[in-house]
Structure formats: structure tokens, C-alpha cells
Design an enzyme around this catalytic site. Structure first.
Site, PDB file in Angstrom:
ATOM      1  N   LYS A 112       0.829  -1.215   0.000  1.00 47.96           N
ATOM      2  CA  LYS A 112       0.000   0.000   0.000  1.00 47.96           C
ATOM      3  C   LYS A 112       0.859   1.258   0.000  1.00 47.96           C
ATOM      4  CE  LYS A 112      -4.268  -1.888   0.765  1.00 47.96           C
ATOM      5  NZ  LYS A 112      -5.678  -1.719   0.879  1.00 47.96           N
ATOM      6  N   LYS A 192      -3.731  -9.304  -6.650  1.00 48.24           N
ATOM      7  CA  LYS A 192      -4.883  -9.733  -5.877  1.00 48.24           C
ATOM      8  C   LYS A 192      -6.077  -8.859  -6.271  1.00 48.24           C
ATOM      9  CE  LYS A 192      -5.808  -8.044  -1.649  1.00 48.24           C
ATOM     10  NZ  LYS A 192      -7.251  -7.800  -1.547  1.00 48.24           N
ATOM     11  N   LYS A 195     -10.450  -3.866  -3.844  1.00 45.95           N
ATOM     12  CA  LYS A 195     -11.360  -2.739  -4.031  1.00 45.95           C
ATOM     13  C   LYS A 195     -10.595  -1.533  -4.541  1.00 45.95           C
ATOM     14  CE  LYS A 195     -13.851  -3.785   0.047  1.00 45.95           C
ATOM     15  NZ  LYS A 195     -12.728  -3.554   0.955  1.00 45.95           N
TER      16      LYS A 195
HETATM   17  P1  ATP Z   1      -8.631  -2.718  -0.252  1.00 46.70           P
HETATM   18  O1  ATP Z   1      -8.133  -2.779  -1.662  1.00 46.70           O
HETATM   19  O2  ATP Z   1      -9.211  -1.402   0.107  1.00 46.70           O
HETATM   20  O3  ATP Z   1      -7.626  -3.215   0.750  1.00 46.70           O
HETATM   21  P2  ATP Z   1      -9.842  -5.306  -0.338  1.00 46.70           P
HETATM   22  O4  ATP Z   1     -10.510  -5.675  -1.582  1.00 46.70           O
HETATM   23  O5  ATP Z   1      -8.488  -5.857  -0.092  1.00 46.70           O
HETATM   24  O6  ATP Z   1      -9.868  -3.721  -0.205  1.00 46.70           O
HETATM   25  P3  ATP Z   1     -10.587  -5.600   2.436  1.00 46.70           P
HETATM   26  O7  ATP Z   1     -11.730  -4.835   2.981  1.00 46.70           O
HETATM   27  O8  ATP Z   1      -9.211  -5.085   2.691  1.00 46.70           O
HETATM   28  O9  ATP Z   1     -10.809  -5.745   0.851  1.00 46.70           O
HETATM   29  O10 ATP Z   1     -10.682  -7.109   2.922  1.00 46.70           O
HETATM   30  C1  ATP Z   1     -11.894  -7.708   3.371  1.00 46.70           C
HETATM   31  C2  ATP Z   1     -11.715  -9.219   3.448  1.00 46.70           C
HETATM   32  O11 ATP Z   1     -11.656  -9.771   2.128  1.00 46.70           O
HETATM   33  C3  ATP Z   1     -10.406  -9.652   4.131  1.00 46.70           C
HETATM   34  O12 ATP Z   1     -10.671 -10.800   4.897  1.00 46.70           O
HETATM   35  C4  ATP Z   1      -9.494  -9.985   2.974  1.00 46.70           C
HETATM   36  O13 ATP Z   1      -8.491 -10.921   3.323  1.00 46.70           O
HETATM   37  C5  ATP Z   1     -10.481 -10.575   1.988  1.00 46.70           C
HETATM   38  N1  ATP Z   1     -10.008 -10.399   0.613  1.00 46.70           N
HETATM   39  C6  ATP Z   1      -9.735  -9.233   0.008  1.00 46.70           C
HETATM   40  N2  ATP Z   1      -9.362  -9.435  -1.248  1.00 46.70           N
HETATM   41  C7  ATP Z   1      -9.369 -10.773  -1.455  1.00 46.70           C
HETATM   42  C8  ATP Z   1      -9.068 -11.619  -2.564  1.00 46.70           C
HETATM   43  N3  ATP Z   1      -8.671 -11.099  -3.720  1.00 46.70           N
HETATM   44  N4  ATP Z   1      -9.196 -12.968  -2.425  1.00 46.70           N
HETATM   45  C9  ATP Z   1      -9.592 -13.498  -1.251  1.00 46.70           C
HETATM   46  N5  ATP Z   1      -9.894 -12.753  -0.156  1.00 46.70           N
HETATM   47  C10 ATP Z   1      -9.792 -11.406  -0.251  1.00 46.70           C
HETATM   48 MG    MG Z   2      -7.400  -5.197   1.615  1.00 50.89          MG
END
Ligand code: ATP
Ligand code: MG
Length: 325
Positions: A112, A192, A195
Site C-alpha cells: 500500500k 490480488k 477494491k
Molecule cells: P482494499 O483494496 O481497500 O484493501 P480489499 O478488496 O483488499 O480492499 P478488504 O476490505 O481489505 O478488501 O478485505 C476484506 C476481506 O476480504 C479480508 O478478509 C481480505 O483478506 C479478503 N479479501 C480481500 N481481497 C481478497 C481476494 N482477492 N481474495 C480473497 N480474499 C480477499
Molecule cells: Mg485489503
């Protein structure tokens, strides 16, 4: 007594199929076995650039999508992190037990920081300690997350141990739980699904938007022409099929891809149809809830009230052990 389960999701954008397959579906499957608390973690989301004007909408959307996906609020608590001030209070305490060097090694921080070069703030650095406070405040024992969060949960165990050794036994050591989809890759096939990156399919995507996004998704990059045989083992679209298509469809696609009987467009069309079948009811229910934000807010307020009670008790135990009262 059931074990306490805690997990969270950031209101940092639209909830996507990575969140759904990696975390939310697992949360839903564990509802009956654990005493579950889920948080929309807005204090985490402010560690990167965001627009204050959209935060409330994002919070409601995140809650609505989770509920629509099956997070039955009669069987769990769902609340907004910033409505329980003890999260940041406990973070301060835990900061004093966390060596800087450990936080510097956190993969998420490194990623990040790279993505947000102009805003590498202390909050971003301290993110895993706030996450530890989230869990320990409720004495969470089980934490279902995606693979990217495992390192943070390991850290939370270390911090819990440190507190217990220094001040007296209070916190259980949280254990992570992974789903069968611990790391869904983005449509770019490289990062990965996140969001914060434009590489996702959200749970409230319209059917034609799902198709549009999938049609551009990266497949087996060695397959240059329609007539080239493909390799499903290294194809992210095929991986996604595993979560949306039946075993017999998987079998058929695998064979027909390898023999070039079908092309990537055909394969994506089947995936798109199957995805729409699963996501359309979630989208409809989400929109219903988003259009009635008062009912979502009521649920979140009731959740926060329950959490404040638990959090107050934990903080009073913390202060007492630390000689602060
Ligand atoms: P950001 O990009 O803002 O970090 P994010 O998509 O990573 O958002 P989070 O809110 O950080 O989402 O994570 C919420 C949950 O979803 C966590 O348990 C995280 O491990 C899981 N998660 C996020 N992205 C993935 C992915 N690509 N595959 C599996 N699990 C995920
Ligand atoms: Mg995340």
C-alpha cells in the site's frame, strides 16, 4: 459456550467477488458455529486517500451487500468500527507493545505504501495494530480472512501474547480461518483482486457490466490465437470457473480449452452466465437495502450498541491490569 469470531471489511469501494469468495461466504458458513461479530472498518479505510462525501454511502453499501449475500443479522452482530471508540483506545495501548521493525515487514504496508507514495501515513503503518485491537477488544478467537491478512493475524497473536505476559492473562490468541478461495486474483491476472485497484467484479455489477469486464480479463497469456491450445492450469478465468461453474462444466471446459475446441470468448461467456446466476439475487437484494438505508442504519446502530458494551468491559479490564485505574 461458542467461540467468538471477529472479522471486518473496509468501506474502501464496492464489495467484490474476491471478498465474497475469500471471506464473506466463509463468514456465512460459520454463523451457527461461532458467536460472530463483523465490522465495517471505516477507521482502516481512512488510511488511504478517500473522499469524505462518499464514506457514508460506502458504509451502507458494504453493509447492504454483506447482508444481501447472506450475512443473517439475526445470527450475528454487524456494526461500524468508528461507532465504538474503544477500538482506537486499545490500539494506543497495543502500540506500546508493538516493535516498529515488525510493522515494517508487513507485506500489506509495503504494497500500500507503494500504491500510495504521496501518503505513507502513520495510520497506514499502524493498520495491523488497529486490526489487532478490533479482534482483541471482543476477545476474538477465530478470524476468517483472505490469505493477504494471515500475516496480520499472526501479528495479532504475538501482540496478544505480549500483553498477557507483561500485564496478565486476558486475551486469547486469535487464529485465522481460510476459505477454499484464499486469494482471488484480479481480472488483470497479476494482482490480488482489490477494491482499491480497478481489477474487480463487484457483487452489485449489472449483468452486461460483468460480461464487459470478463471479456477483457486476462487468460492464459501463451494462447495468442483462437486455434492455439490453452492451459487452464495457468488461466485466471478458469480458476474463477471453479467457484461459479459445475464440476461437469469444469471438466468439459478444461478438455475443450486444451484441445482448442473452445476459445477464451466461449469460456468467458459460460462464466459470465454462471456468475450472473449467482450474483443477480445478491445485487437485487443489495439494491433493495441500499434504497432503504434507514433499516440498514438501524441494524448497524443496534450492532454498535452491543459492541460498545463488550468493548467497555474489555477496556476496563485492560486499564485495571495496566495500573491505569
Ligand atoms: P482494499 O483494496 O481497500 O484493501 P480489499 O478488496 O483488499 O480492499 P478488504 O476490505 O481489505 O478488501 O478485505 C476484506 C476481506 O476480504 C479480508 O478478509 C481480505 O483478506 C479478503 N479479501 C480481500 N481481497 C481478497 C481476494 N482477492 N481474495 C480473497 N480474499 C480477499
Ligand atoms: Mg485489503
Amino acid at each position: 459456550m461458542k467461540k467468538r469470531l471477529f472479522s471486518g471489511i473496509q468501506p474502501s469501494g464496492e464489495v467484490h467477488i474476491g471478498n465474497y469468495l475469500g471471506a464473506i461466504k466463509n463468514w456465512i458458513s460459520l454463523l451457527d458455529d461461532y458467536d460472530c461479530i463483523f465490522s465495517i472498518v471505516d477507521y482502516h479505510a481512512i488510511t488511504v486517500e478517500y473522499s469524505p462525501g462518499v464514506m457514508q454511502e460506502r458504509i451502507i453499501n458494504a453493509a447492504a451487500t454483506n447482508i444481501a449475500a447472506g450475512l443473517d443479522t439475526d445470527r450475528c452482530i454487524i456494526f461500524v468500527q468508528s461507532q465504538v471508540p474503544e477500538h482506537t483506545e486499545l490500539t494506543w495501548v497495543l502500540n506500546t507493545l508493538t516493535p516498529m521493525g515488525i510493522l515494517e515487514r508487513m507485506t500489506q504496508f509495503k504494497d500500500k505504501a507503494q500504491q500510495n507514495e504521496k501518503n505513507i501515513n502513520v495510520g497506514l503503518f499502524d493498520y495491523p495494530v488497529l486490526q489487532t485491537a478490533d479482534i482483541l477488544l471482543y476477545k476474538g478467537q477465530a478470524v476468517p480472512v483472505g490469505e493477504d491478512q494471515v500475516q496480520h493475524i499472526e501479528l495479532s497473536r504475538e501482540i496478544a501474547r505480549k500483553f498477557n505476559t507483561r500485564y496478565g492473562e486476558l486475551f486469547p490468541e486469535p487464529q485465522h480461518i481460510l476459505s477454499n478461495a484464499p486469494r482471488i486474483m484480479g481480472l488483470d491476472g497479476k494482482n490480488k483482486m482489490s477494491k482499491s485497484m480497478n481489477n474487480y467484479i463487484s457483487l452489485i455489477e449489472k449483468p452486461d457490466a460483468i460480461w464487459k469486464k470478463l471479456s477483457r480479463a486476462v487468460t492464459d497469456e501463451n494462447r495468442k490465437r483462437r486455434d492455439d491450445p490453452g492451459n487452464p492450469d495457468i488461466c485466471n478465468v478458469y480458476t474463477l470457473h471453479k467457484y461459479f461453474s459445475t464440476d461437469s462444466e469444469l471438466d468439459r471446459i478444461n478438455k475443450q480449452c486444451r484441445s482448442a475446441e473452445i476459445g477464451c470468448v466461449d469460456c468467458k461467456k459460460i462464466l459470465s452466465e454462471n456468475m450472473v446466476k449467482e450474483l443477480e439475487p445478491i445485487r437485487e437484494k443489495s439494491l433493495e437495502l441500499i434504497n432503504n438505508p434507514v433499516s440498514v442504519m438501524d441494524t448497524l446502530n443496534a450492532g454498535a450498541e452491543k459492541c460498545r458494551k463488550i468493548a467497555k468491559e474489555t477496556m476496563s479490564e485492560v486499564r485495571s491490569l495496566m495500573g491505569l485505574r
